[in-house]
Design an enzyme around this catalytic site. Sequence first.
Site, PDB file in Angstrom:
ATOM      1  N   SER A  66       0.786  -1.235   0.000  1.00 53.99           N
ATOM      2  CA  SER A  66       0.000   0.000   0.000  1.00 53.99           C
ATOM      3  C   SER A  66       0.818   1.286   0.000  1.00 53.99           C
ATOM      4  O   SER A  66       0.244   2.377  -0.062  1.00 53.99           O
ATOM      5  CB  SER A  66      -0.969   0.014   1.184  1.00 53.99           C
ATOM      6  N   LYS A  69       0.134   3.696  -2.775  1.00 55.24           N
ATOM      7  CA  LYS A  69      -0.867   4.767  -2.705  1.00 55.24           C
ATOM      8  C   LYS A  69      -0.223   6.151  -2.676  1.00 55.24           C
ATOM      9  O   LYS A  69      -0.883   7.155  -2.974  1.00 55.24           O
ATOM     10  CB  LYS A  69      -1.775   4.569  -1.494  1.00 55.24           C
ATOM     11  N   SER A 307      -5.790   3.569   4.389  1.00 60.94           N
ATOM     12  CA  SER A 307      -5.313   2.674   3.331  1.00 60.94           C
ATOM     13  C   SER A 307      -6.487   2.066   2.573  1.00 60.94           C
ATOM     14  O   SER A 307      -6.585   0.850   2.386  1.00 60.94           O
ATOM     15  CB  SER A 307      -4.426   1.560   3.915  1.00 60.94           C
ATOM     16  N   LYS A 418       3.124   6.388   5.086  1.00 59.53           N
ATOM     17  CA  LYS A 418       2.147   5.465   4.507  1.00 59.53           C
ATOM     18  C   LYS A 418       2.652   4.057   4.759  1.00 59.53           C
ATOM     19  O   LYS A 418       3.804   3.739   4.466  1.00 59.53           O
ATOM     20  CB  LYS A 418       1.987   5.710   3.002  1.00 59.53           C
TER      21      LYS A 418
END
Length: 477
Positions: A66, A69, A307, A418
Amino acid sequence: MFSPLFKRTIMICSLLLSHFSYAEINLAEIHAHLPEGASLGFVAKNLNKNEKIVAHQANTFMLPASTQKVLTALTAKLVLSDQFQFETSLLTNGKIKNNEIDGDLIVRFTGDPDLTSGQLYQLFSQLKKQRIQKINGDIILDTSVFSSHDRGLGWIWNDLTMCFNAPPAAVNIDNNCFYVELDASYAPGEQAKIRVPAQYPVQVFGQVYIATTKEAGYCQLDATVLDNNRYQLKGCLARQNKPFGLSFAIQDPNAYAATIIQRYLKKVGIAFKGKIKQPYQAQKGQLLAQHLSKPLPDLIKKMMKKSDNQIADALFRTIAYQYYQRPASFPLASQAMRQILQTKAGIKLGHAIIADGSGLSRHNLLSADILLQALEYIAKHETQLQLMDSFPVAAVDGTLTGRGSLIHEPLAKNLIAKTGALKGVYNLAGFMTNKKGEKVAFVQFINGYSTGDFEHKTKRAPLVQFESQLYNRLYEH
Protein backbone atom coordinates in the site's frame (compact mmCIF):
# COMPACT_ATOMS: atom_id res chain seq x y z
CA MET A 1 46.72 26.32 -7.89
CA PHE A 2 46.41 23.11 -5.89
CA SER A 3 48.79 20.30 -6.77
CA PRO A 4 47.40 17.03 -8.24
CA LEU A 5 48.55 15.23 -5.07
CA PHE A 6 46.61 17.65 -2.85
CA LYS A 7 43.46 17.24 -4.98
CA ARG A 8 43.77 13.47 -4.81
CA THR A 9 44.16 13.61 -1.03
CA ILE A 10 41.04 15.78 -0.72
CA MET A 11 39.08 13.33 -2.92
CA ILE A 12 40.11 10.34 -0.80
CA CYS A 13 39.19 12.18 2.41
CA SER A 14 35.80 13.10 0.95
CA LEU A 15 35.11 9.50 0.06
CA LEU A 16 36.12 8.36 3.55
CA LEU A 17 33.93 10.98 5.18
CA SER A 18 31.03 9.99 2.92
CA HIS A 19 31.52 6.36 3.90
CA PHE A 20 31.75 7.34 7.57
CA SER A 21 28.44 9.26 7.44
CA TYR A 22 26.71 6.20 6.01
CA ALA A 23 28.34 3.99 8.62
CA GLU A 24 26.91 6.03 11.51
CA ILE A 25 23.73 3.99 11.15
CA ASN A 26 24.84 0.36 11.11
CA LEU A 27 22.02 -1.08 9.03
CA ALA A 28 23.57 -4.55 8.98
CA GLU A 29 23.44 -4.68 12.77
CA ILE A 30 19.82 -3.50 12.87
CA HIS A 31 18.87 -5.77 9.95
CA ALA A 32 19.87 -8.74 12.12
CA HIS A 33 16.69 -8.23 14.16
CA LEU A 34 14.56 -9.31 11.19
CA PRO A 35 13.73 -13.02 10.79
CA GLU A 36 16.07 -15.10 8.69
CA GLY A 37 15.16 -14.90 5.00
CA ALA A 38 13.59 -11.44 5.12
CA SER A 39 14.70 -9.02 2.40
CA LEU A 40 15.28 -5.34 3.15
CA GLY A 41 15.34 -2.33 0.87
CA PHE A 42 15.89 0.96 2.69
CA VAL A 43 16.87 4.52 1.95
CA ALA A 44 16.80 7.70 4.04
CA LYS A 45 17.68 11.21 2.88
CA ASN A 46 18.14 14.47 4.75
CA LEU A 47 16.11 16.87 2.62
CA ASN A 48 17.52 20.01 4.25
CA LYS A 49 21.08 19.00 3.36
CA ASN A 50 20.11 17.10 0.19
CA GLU A 51 22.21 14.17 1.43
CA LYS A 52 21.47 10.46 1.64
CA ILE A 53 21.95 9.25 5.18
CA VAL A 54 21.83 5.53 4.53
CA ALA A 55 20.90 3.21 1.66
CA HIS A 56 20.62 -0.57 1.47
CA GLN A 57 19.43 -2.35 -1.67
CA ALA A 58 17.57 0.86 -2.47
CA ASN A 59 17.47 0.10 -6.20
CA THR A 60 16.17 -3.48 -5.77
CA PHE A 61 12.62 -4.06 -6.97
CA MET A 62 10.27 -5.29 -4.25
CA LEU A 63 6.54 -5.45 -3.51
CA PRO A 64 5.43 -1.95 -2.48
CA ALA A 65 2.02 -3.04 -1.10
CA SER A 66 0.00 0.00 0.00
CA THR A 67 2.95 2.41 -0.13
CA GLN A 68 1.92 2.41 -3.80
CA LYS A 69 -0.87 4.77 -2.71
CA VAL A 70 1.75 7.52 -2.36
CA LEU A 71 2.19 7.40 -6.16
CA THR A 72 -1.59 7.32 -6.64
CA ALA A 73 -2.10 10.35 -4.38
CA LEU A 74 0.63 12.33 -6.11
CA THR A 75 -0.60 11.44 -9.62
CA ALA A 76 -4.16 12.40 -8.68
CA LYS A 77 -2.99 15.78 -7.44
CA LEU A 78 -1.03 16.37 -10.65
CA VAL A 79 -4.04 15.68 -12.91
CA LEU A 80 -7.28 16.24 -11.01
CA SER A 81 -8.21 19.54 -9.38
CA ASP A 82 -9.02 19.83 -5.69
CA GLN A 83 -12.60 20.50 -6.78
CA PHE A 84 -12.87 17.10 -8.47
CA GLN A 85 -15.81 14.96 -7.26
CA PHE A 86 -17.19 11.63 -8.39
CA GLU A 87 -20.68 12.02 -9.85
CA THR A 88 -23.66 9.68 -9.65
CA SER A 89 -26.63 11.02 -11.58
CA LEU A 90 -30.04 10.32 -13.09
CA LEU A 91 -30.79 11.56 -16.61
CA THR A 92 -33.34 10.95 -19.31
CA ASN A 93 -33.05 10.84 -23.10
CA GLY A 94 -36.81 11.51 -23.36
CA LYS A 95 -39.24 14.10 -22.11
CA ILE A 96 -41.34 14.43 -18.99
CA LYS A 97 -45.07 14.63 -19.75
CA ASN A 98 -47.99 14.23 -17.37
CA ASN A 99 -45.70 13.12 -14.53
CA GLU A 100 -44.20 10.36 -16.70
CA ILE A 101 -40.77 9.93 -18.27
CA ASP A 102 -41.49 9.33 -21.94
CA GLY A 103 -38.16 7.72 -22.69
CA ASP A 104 -35.34 5.95 -20.85
CA LEU A 105 -33.98 6.67 -17.37
CA ILE A 106 -30.17 6.78 -17.45
CA VAL A 107 -28.35 5.96 -14.22
CA ARG A 108 -24.77 7.15 -14.56
CA PHE A 109 -22.10 5.70 -12.28
CA THR A 110 -18.52 7.03 -12.37
CA GLY A 111 -16.80 4.88 -9.74
CA ASP A 112 -17.61 6.86 -6.58
CA PRO A 113 -15.87 4.73 -3.92
CA ASP A 114 -17.83 6.37 -1.09
CA LEU A 115 -21.35 6.02 -2.53
CA THR A 116 -23.80 4.50 -0.06
CA SER A 117 -27.11 2.78 -0.70
CA GLY A 118 -28.77 5.55 1.29
CA GLN A 119 -27.36 8.22 -1.02
CA LEU A 120 -28.49 6.25 -4.05
CA TYR A 121 -31.98 6.00 -2.58
CA GLN A 122 -32.06 9.77 -2.10
CA LEU A 123 -31.41 10.20 -5.83
CA PHE A 124 -34.58 8.28 -6.66
CA SER A 125 -36.45 10.17 -3.97
CA GLN A 126 -35.61 13.35 -5.89
CA LEU A 127 -37.49 11.93 -8.88
CA LYS A 128 -40.53 11.47 -6.69
CA LYS A 129 -40.22 15.07 -5.48
CA GLN A 130 -40.41 16.08 -9.16
CA ARG A 131 -43.77 14.25 -9.19
CA ILE A 132 -42.55 11.59 -11.60
CA GLN A 133 -44.81 8.54 -11.29
CA LYS A 134 -43.86 6.32 -14.20
CA ILE A 135 -41.00 5.43 -16.56
CA ASN A 136 -42.24 4.37 -19.99
CA GLY A 137 -38.85 3.37 -21.39
CA ASP A 138 -35.93 1.30 -20.13
CA ILE A 139 -33.33 1.87 -17.45
CA ILE A 140 -29.84 2.29 -18.84
CA LEU A 141 -26.82 1.76 -16.60
CA ASP A 142 -24.05 4.06 -17.83
CA THR A 143 -20.74 2.66 -16.56
CA SER A 144 -18.71 3.79 -19.56
CA VAL A 145 -15.93 5.54 -17.60
CA PHE A 146 -14.20 2.20 -16.97
CA SER A 147 -13.49 -0.71 -19.30
CA SER A 148 -12.26 -4.29 -19.12
CA HIS A 149 -11.80 -6.12 -15.80
CA ASP A 150 -12.67 -4.43 -12.53
CA ARG A 151 -9.73 -6.01 -10.73
CA GLY A 152 -6.02 -5.55 -11.29
CA LEU A 153 -3.67 -8.13 -12.71
CA GLY A 154 -2.02 -10.13 -9.97
CA TRP A 155 -4.78 -9.89 -7.37
CA ILE A 156 -4.81 -13.13 -5.37
CA TRP A 157 -7.70 -15.41 -6.41
CA ASN A 158 -8.56 -16.65 -2.93
CA ASP A 159 -8.91 -13.07 -1.64
CA LEU A 160 -11.50 -12.10 -4.25
CA THR A 161 -14.43 -12.80 -1.92
CA MET A 162 -12.92 -10.52 0.74
CA CYS A 163 -14.25 -6.96 1.13
CA PHE A 164 -10.78 -5.40 0.97
CA ASN A 165 -10.58 -6.99 -2.50
CA ALA A 166 -14.04 -5.89 -3.69
CA PRO A 167 -14.07 -4.78 -7.34
CA PRO A 168 -13.59 -0.97 -7.65
CA ALA A 169 -16.08 -0.85 -10.52
CA ALA A 170 -17.94 2.13 -11.97
CA VAL A 171 -20.87 0.90 -9.88
CA ASN A 172 -19.71 0.92 -6.27
CA ILE A 173 -22.46 0.79 -3.64
CA ASP A 174 -21.48 0.49 0.04
CA ASN A 175 -17.90 -0.36 -1.03
CA ASN A 176 -19.32 -3.30 -3.02
CA CYS A 177 -19.46 -5.27 0.21
CA PHE A 178 -22.25 -7.02 2.12
CA TYR A 179 -22.63 -8.86 5.41
CA VAL A 180 -24.28 -12.10 6.53
CA GLU A 181 -24.71 -13.77 9.89
CA LEU A 182 -23.58 -17.30 10.60
CA ASP A 183 -25.10 -19.10 13.57
CA ALA A 184 -22.96 -22.05 14.64
CA SER A 185 -24.41 -22.46 18.14
CA TYR A 186 -25.86 -25.90 17.43
CA ALA A 187 -24.68 -29.35 18.46
CA PRO A 188 -21.77 -31.03 16.65
CA GLY A 189 -22.88 -32.66 13.43
CA GLU A 190 -25.68 -30.19 12.80
CA GLN A 191 -25.57 -27.50 10.11
CA ALA A 192 -24.89 -23.84 10.84
CA LYS A 193 -27.62 -21.40 9.83
CA ILE A 194 -26.91 -18.59 7.37
CA ARG A 195 -28.95 -15.39 7.60
CA VAL A 196 -28.79 -12.76 4.87
CA PRO A 197 -30.18 -9.28 5.73
CA ALA A 198 -33.09 -8.40 3.46
CA GLN A 199 -31.47 -5.26 2.06
CA TYR A 200 -28.85 -7.26 0.17
CA PRO A 201 -29.96 -8.71 -3.19
CA VAL A 202 -27.66 -11.72 -2.94
CA GLN A 203 -28.01 -15.44 -2.26
CA VAL A 204 -25.82 -17.21 0.28
CA PHE A 205 -26.32 -20.91 0.87
CA GLY A 206 -24.25 -23.92 1.75
CA GLN A 207 -23.48 -26.83 3.99
CA VAL A 208 -21.40 -25.81 6.96
CA TYR A 209 -21.50 -28.31 9.79
CA ILE A 210 -20.52 -27.94 13.43
CA ALA A 211 -17.39 -29.96 14.21
CA THR A 212 -16.54 -31.81 17.39
CA THR A 213 -13.74 -30.47 19.55
CA LYS A 214 -11.45 -33.16 18.16
CA GLU A 215 -12.25 -32.27 14.52
CA ALA A 216 -12.25 -28.47 14.90
CA GLY A 217 -8.50 -28.09 14.50
CA TYR A 218 -8.69 -29.54 11.00
CA CYS A 219 -11.69 -27.48 9.85
CA GLN A 220 -11.74 -24.93 7.10
CA LEU A 221 -14.55 -22.61 6.05
CA ASP A 222 -14.60 -21.82 2.32
CA ALA A 223 -16.68 -19.52 0.13
CA THR A 224 -17.29 -20.25 -3.54
CA VAL A 225 -18.64 -17.60 -5.90
CA LEU A 226 -21.32 -18.53 -8.43
CA ASP A 227 -23.04 -16.41 -11.08
CA ASN A 228 -25.48 -13.55 -10.36
CA ASN A 229 -24.04 -12.78 -6.91
CA ARG A 230 -24.65 -16.21 -5.42
CA TYR A 231 -22.27 -17.56 -2.78
CA GLN A 232 -21.82 -21.06 -1.46
CA LEU A 233 -20.31 -21.67 1.97
CA LYS A 234 -18.91 -25.08 2.77
CA GLY A 235 -16.70 -26.77 5.30
CA CYS A 236 -16.88 -26.93 9.05
CA LEU A 237 -16.08 -24.94 12.17
CA ALA A 238 -16.06 -25.28 15.92
CA ARG A 239 -19.25 -24.58 17.84
CA GLN A 240 -19.71 -20.88 18.61
CA ASN A 241 -21.74 -19.52 21.52
CA LYS A 242 -23.09 -16.55 19.57
CA PRO A 243 -23.86 -15.81 15.90
CA PHE A 244 -21.09 -13.87 14.16
CA GLY A 245 -20.81 -11.78 11.01
CA LEU A 246 -19.06 -12.57 7.75
CA SER A 247 -18.44 -10.05 4.99
CA PHE A 248 -18.14 -10.73 1.26
CA ALA A 249 -17.28 -8.74 -1.84
CA ILE A 250 -19.96 -8.21 -4.49
CA GLN A 251 -18.85 -10.05 -7.62
CA ASP A 252 -21.21 -8.51 -10.19
CA PRO A 253 -21.75 -4.83 -9.25
CA ASN A 254 -23.94 -4.09 -12.29
CA ALA A 255 -26.41 -6.89 -11.54
CA TYR A 256 -26.38 -5.86 -7.89
CA ALA A 257 -27.20 -2.24 -8.83
CA ALA A 258 -29.93 -3.29 -11.27
CA THR A 259 -31.83 -5.10 -8.52
CA ILE A 260 -31.38 -2.29 -6.01
CA ILE A 261 -32.57 0.32 -8.53
CA GLN A 262 -35.76 -1.63 -9.19
CA ARG A 263 -36.35 -1.92 -5.44
CA TYR A 264 -35.88 1.80 -4.93
CA LEU A 265 -38.24 2.70 -7.76
CA LYS A 266 -40.89 0.51 -6.21
CA LYS A 267 -40.21 1.95 -2.77
CA VAL A 268 -40.69 5.58 -3.91
CA GLY A 269 -43.74 4.63 -5.96
CA ILE A 270 -42.45 5.04 -9.53
CA ALA A 271 -43.87 2.45 -11.95
CA PHE A 272 -41.44 0.69 -14.27
CA LYS A 273 -41.99 -2.32 -16.54
CA GLY A 274 -39.16 -1.98 -19.04
CA LYS A 275 -35.77 -3.64 -19.30
CA ILE A 276 -32.44 -2.80 -17.71
CA LYS A 277 -29.74 -2.30 -20.32
CA GLN A 278 -25.99 -1.93 -20.00
CA PRO A 279 -24.51 -0.35 -23.15
CA TYR A 280 -20.78 0.28 -23.41
CA GLN A 281 -21.12 3.79 -24.80
CA ALA A 282 -21.55 6.94 -22.73
CA GLN A 283 -25.15 8.14 -22.58
CA LYS A 284 -26.43 11.70 -22.93
CA GLY A 285 -29.60 13.19 -21.55
CA GLN A 286 -31.32 15.81 -19.45
CA LEU A 287 -30.06 15.86 -15.86
CA LEU A 288 -32.78 15.03 -13.32
CA ALA A 289 -30.86 14.38 -10.09
CA GLN A 290 -27.24 14.29 -9.01
CA HIS A 291 -25.07 13.17 -6.10
CA LEU A 292 -21.46 14.30 -5.72
CA SER A 293 -18.79 12.67 -3.61
CA LYS A 294 -16.54 14.55 -1.24
CA PRO A 295 -13.83 16.56 -3.06
CA LEU A 296 -10.43 15.11 -3.96
CA PRO A 297 -8.46 16.25 -0.87
CA ASP A 298 -10.95 14.48 1.43
CA LEU A 299 -10.84 11.31 -0.64
CA ILE A 300 -7.04 11.27 -0.69
CA LYS A 301 -6.88 11.82 3.07
CA LYS A 302 -9.18 8.86 3.71
CA MET A 303 -7.27 6.73 1.19
CA MET A 304 -3.94 7.45 2.87
CA LYS A 305 -5.01 7.40 6.52
CA LYS A 306 -7.13 4.24 6.29
CA SER A 307 -5.31 2.67 3.33
CA ASP A 308 -8.61 2.51 1.44
CA ASN A 309 -8.17 0.26 -1.61
CA GLN A 310 -11.49 1.24 -3.17
CA ILE A 311 -10.57 4.93 -3.30
CA ALA A 312 -7.07 4.17 -4.57
CA ASP A 313 -8.18 2.08 -7.53
CA ALA A 314 -11.15 4.32 -8.33
CA LEU A 315 -8.73 7.26 -8.57
CA PHE A 316 -6.22 5.12 -10.48
CA ARG A 317 -8.60 4.51 -13.38
CA THR A 318 -10.29 7.91 -13.11
CA ILE A 319 -6.91 9.59 -13.64
CA ALA A 320 -6.53 7.65 -16.89
CA TYR A 321 -10.10 8.47 -17.93
CA GLN A 322 -9.52 12.18 -17.41
CA TYR A 323 -6.03 12.15 -18.93
CA TYR A 324 -6.84 10.19 -22.10
CA GLN A 325 -10.55 11.02 -22.32
CA ARG A 326 -11.46 7.40 -22.95
CA PRO A 327 -12.80 4.45 -20.92
CA ALA A 328 -10.03 3.38 -18.58
CA SER A 329 -8.73 -0.12 -17.90
CA PHE A 330 -6.08 -1.01 -15.31
CA PRO A 331 -3.32 -1.27 -17.97
CA LEU A 332 -4.29 2.15 -19.38
CA ALA A 333 -4.18 3.60 -15.87
CA SER A 334 -0.70 2.16 -15.39
CA GLN A 335 0.41 3.83 -18.61
CA ALA A 336 -1.15 7.12 -17.52
CA MET A 337 0.59 7.10 -14.13
CA ARG A 338 3.95 6.38 -15.72
CA GLN A 339 3.58 9.20 -18.24
CA ILE A 340 2.16 11.76 -15.79
CA LEU A 341 4.84 11.21 -13.15
CA GLN A 342 7.61 11.56 -15.72
CA THR A 343 6.28 14.58 -17.63
CA LYS A 344 4.85 16.54 -14.70
CA ALA A 345 7.17 15.58 -11.84
CA GLY A 346 10.31 14.22 -13.51
CA ILE A 347 9.88 10.87 -11.75
CA LYS A 348 11.02 8.03 -14.00
CA LEU A 349 9.58 4.64 -13.08
CA GLY A 350 12.01 2.84 -15.37
CA HIS A 351 11.57 -0.93 -15.17
CA ALA A 352 9.13 -0.69 -12.24
CA ILE A 353 5.81 -2.49 -12.67
CA ILE A 354 2.59 -0.67 -11.79
CA ALA A 355 -0.43 -2.99 -11.92
CA ASP A 356 -2.91 -1.02 -9.79
CA GLY A 357 -3.29 2.05 -7.62
CA SER A 358 -3.85 0.31 -4.29
CA GLY A 359 -0.83 -1.98 -4.07
CA LEU A 360 -2.93 -5.15 -3.82
CA SER A 361 -1.35 -6.77 -6.86
CA ARG A 362 1.52 -9.20 -6.48
CA HIS A 363 2.71 -8.01 -9.90
CA ASN A 364 3.73 -4.58 -8.59
CA LEU A 365 7.48 -4.00 -8.39
CA LEU A 366 9.04 -0.81 -7.09
CA SER A 367 12.37 0.24 -5.62
CA ALA A 368 12.92 2.36 -2.53
CA ASP A 369 14.87 4.86 -4.64
CA ILE A 370 11.93 5.41 -7.01
CA LEU A 371 9.48 5.95 -4.17
CA LEU A 372 11.98 8.32 -2.53
CA GLN A 373 11.76 10.49 -5.67
CA ALA A 374 8.02 10.85 -5.10
CA LEU A 375 8.54 11.78 -1.44
CA GLU A 376 11.13 14.39 -2.40
CA TYR A 377 8.77 15.91 -4.95
CA ILE A 378 5.94 16.01 -2.41
CA ALA A 379 8.13 17.75 0.16
CA LYS A 380 9.47 20.27 -2.36
CA HIS A 381 5.99 21.16 -3.69
CA GLU A 382 3.99 20.80 -0.48
CA THR A 383 2.63 24.35 -0.74
CA GLN A 384 0.81 23.42 -3.96
CA LEU A 385 0.11 19.73 -3.27
CA GLN A 386 -0.94 19.79 0.40
CA LEU A 387 -0.33 16.05 0.75
CA MET A 388 1.67 15.85 3.99
CA ASP A 389 -1.47 16.07 6.10
CA SER A 390 -2.86 12.94 4.46
CA PHE A 391 -0.08 10.64 5.79
CA PRO A 392 -0.84 8.64 8.96
CA VAL A 393 0.85 10.10 12.04
CA ALA A 394 2.74 7.77 14.39
CA ALA A 395 0.73 6.98 17.55
CA VAL A 396 -2.01 9.41 16.48
CA ASP A 397 -4.15 8.25 13.57
CA GLY A 398 -4.69 6.00 10.59
CA THR A 399 -2.70 2.82 10.12
CA LEU A 400 0.09 4.09 12.42
CA THR A 401 -2.13 4.48 15.48
CA GLY A 402 -0.89 1.35 17.24
CA ARG A 403 2.34 0.45 15.43
CA GLY A 404 4.38 -0.74 18.42
CA SER A 405 7.73 0.47 17.12
CA LEU A 406 6.60 4.08 16.71
CA ILE A 407 4.31 4.77 19.68
CA HIS A 408 6.96 6.23 21.99
CA GLU A 409 8.76 9.57 21.84
CA PRO A 410 10.65 10.92 20.01
CA LEU A 411 8.96 9.06 17.14
CA ALA A 412 5.35 9.46 18.29
CA LYS A 413 3.68 12.43 16.58
CA ASN A 414 7.00 13.17 14.85
CA LEU A 415 6.93 10.53 12.10
CA ILE A 416 4.38 10.38 9.29
CA ALA A 417 4.29 7.48 6.85
CA LYS A 418 2.15 5.47 4.51
CA THR A 419 2.13 1.84 5.55
CA GLY A 420 2.13 -1.14 3.21
CA ALA A 421 1.25 -4.65 4.30
CA LEU A 422 0.60 -7.91 2.50
CA LYS A 423 1.41 -11.41 3.70
CA GLY A 424 5.15 -11.29 4.35
CA VAL A 425 5.38 -7.56 3.56
CA TYR A 426 5.91 -4.68 6.03
CA ASN A 427 6.65 -1.34 4.35
CA LEU A 428 6.79 2.32 5.30
CA ALA A 429 7.29 5.48 3.24
CA GLY A 430 7.23 8.94 4.73
CA PHE A 431 8.97 11.66 6.70
CA MET A 432 10.34 12.45 10.14
CA THR A 433 11.95 15.47 11.76
CA ASN A 434 15.31 14.62 13.29
CA LYS A 435 16.86 15.90 16.51
CA LYS A 436 18.22 18.98 14.73
CA GLY A 437 14.82 19.86 13.28
CA GLU A 438 15.74 18.69 9.76
CA LYS A 439 13.30 16.90 7.47
CA VAL A 440 14.22 13.30 6.64
CA ALA A 441 12.46 11.27 3.94
CA PHE A 442 12.65 7.48 4.12
CA VAL A 443 11.40 4.34 2.39
CA GLN A 444 11.38 0.92 4.05
CA PHE A 445 10.62 -2.20 2.03
CA ILE A 446 10.58 -5.49 3.96
CA ASN A 447 9.56 -8.49 1.86
CA GLY A 448 9.64 -12.20 2.64
CA TYR A 449 9.01 -11.62 6.37
CA SER A 450 8.16 -14.91 8.08
CA THR A 451 8.51 -16.16 11.66
CA GLY A 452 7.52 -19.70 10.75
CA ASP A 453 5.67 -21.48 13.53
CA PHE A 454 6.04 -18.75 16.16
CA GLU A 455 2.96 -17.91 18.18
CA HIS A 456 0.82 -15.09 16.76
CA LYS A 457 1.82 -12.71 19.55
CA THR A 458 5.52 -12.95 18.68
CA LYS A 459 5.21 -12.61 14.91
CA ARG A 460 5.74 -8.84 14.94
CA ALA A 461 8.28 -8.70 17.76
CA PRO A 462 11.30 -8.79 15.40
CA LEU A 463 9.70 -6.05 13.26
CA VAL A 464 9.12 -3.85 16.32
CA GLN A 465 12.75 -4.25 17.42
CA PHE A 466 14.04 -3.50 13.94
CA GLU A 467 11.91 -0.40 13.35
CA SER A 468 12.35 0.98 16.86
CA GLN A 469 16.15 0.88 16.63
CA LEU A 470 16.29 2.10 13.05
CA TYR A 471 14.05 5.14 13.40
CA ASN A 472 15.43 6.17 16.79
CA ARG A 473 18.93 6.16 15.33
CA LEU A 474 17.66 8.03 12.30
CA TYR A 475 16.22 10.65 14.64
CA GLU A 476 19.54 10.99 16.51
CA HIS A 477 21.65 11.09 13.32
